[in-house]
Write a protein that holds these residues in place. Sequence first.
Motif: not given
Length: 445
Positions: A266-267, A269, A312-313, A316, A327, A329
């Motif tokens: 997981d990044i 956010h 992030i994009t 991913v 991503d 959130t």
Amino acid sequence: MPSRARSALVLTSTAALAVTLAAGAATAAPVAAGSTAAACVDTSATLPYEESFLARTEAQQLIAGGGFDDTVAAFREALCGVGSAGAAATLVKEQGAALWRLAVDRVQGRVDTGGWLSAGDDRPLYWARLAMVADLRRWTPDFELTAAQRQQLIDTMDRVLRGQDDIRFPAADRITRTLVTGFDPFTLNRDVRQANPSGASALALDGVTVKGPNGPIRIEAALFPVRWRDFGQGMVEKALLPHFRPGKKQVDVFATTSQGRVGRIDIEHYNGAWRAGFGDNEAVCYRGIAPIPAGIPTVTPQPQWTVSTHPITAMVKAGTGPFPVYDNTQVTEVPGDTPIDPVTTTCPAAPSPGTVRADGPTPGSQARAGGGGNYLSNEIAYRATLLRDAVGLDAPGGHIHTPVLQGLDASKPQELTNPTFEANRAAINAQIRDLVLVAAGTVND
């Protein structure tokens, strides 16, 4: 390749040099590799919670499995030759720095310490550090050592042996300076064999230079303890601030990392200001707003939320490895006018109710969990990104949650490693490295 005994003697020589240079020091006699006797350490003294796990057979096996048992014994013997508090401070700094470099060299394949565990294992350094801290705590020198002086020695060892004093970026142009942090193992009360892939990744990346799309990428790394008190005292900000401030060695990108969920990366956010509800490596809980110590640059009033500036994009979509990358959130919030409960450090802390939102926080809300929860993973991300904003650092930065490192068989409690466990760590390390490089590769686009 150097042998295990050779590695121990290198550190013994460093210790002897430290003792010689310090004022009031008595020269320590050479120590035979493998020696464990040290009359100046009271091994019967009670240790605090985290260090008490050293009594477990698995802990001692993990030290020996990394080839660090002679190193720990050499440090213990060196303490007996120290004649002043100043000499002790020099010894701790020198030996701590030497063991950190040895651990990094071991993980990166430049030295063979002689242990039977794989080079990539982060656990030998954790347990060796804990053993050396325990020796400092139980040390009975033949001169007066105040409680404050002893604690300062322990704090120095804690910092130096996590590489926090070893972050050194070049000042050259067109080098993307990239800072990565990882964590110690935790939840030892559940399984003392625990590793932490974020710590293993940090060791594998420290000092590495990679050719990037816009020039060389230089990575420096450090580790952090899983302890509320260190964070409350500003350990994160004190380690990062010299590299976040403007200057020729200012970081261009940073990534805090920790172990997260099973089977995914997981990044995170959004990061929240709320800490709550889970015991740390000292069996302490904390519930309340993350405190920012006096003297640390910060944003006023303290924000409830901070935001990742990672690409992030791109991260991913990069196809970095076997684990899916998200991503994340999601947050948990309460209305902005909700009364803040009194701080508690009692375990288990009361739960922190709130509304879970999949698409980030509502403007004006109070945090109850960031994407990374409300434990120390979320908090290091919050502190790092808050510091970024406080000093005006314009750099991609945020938190990467690694997959849970699986593979040890719960039905075989004496098993410390196996091929599946090793393969899983290697896969996680490789993918975290590639994600960091994706983020760093976007600098100067």
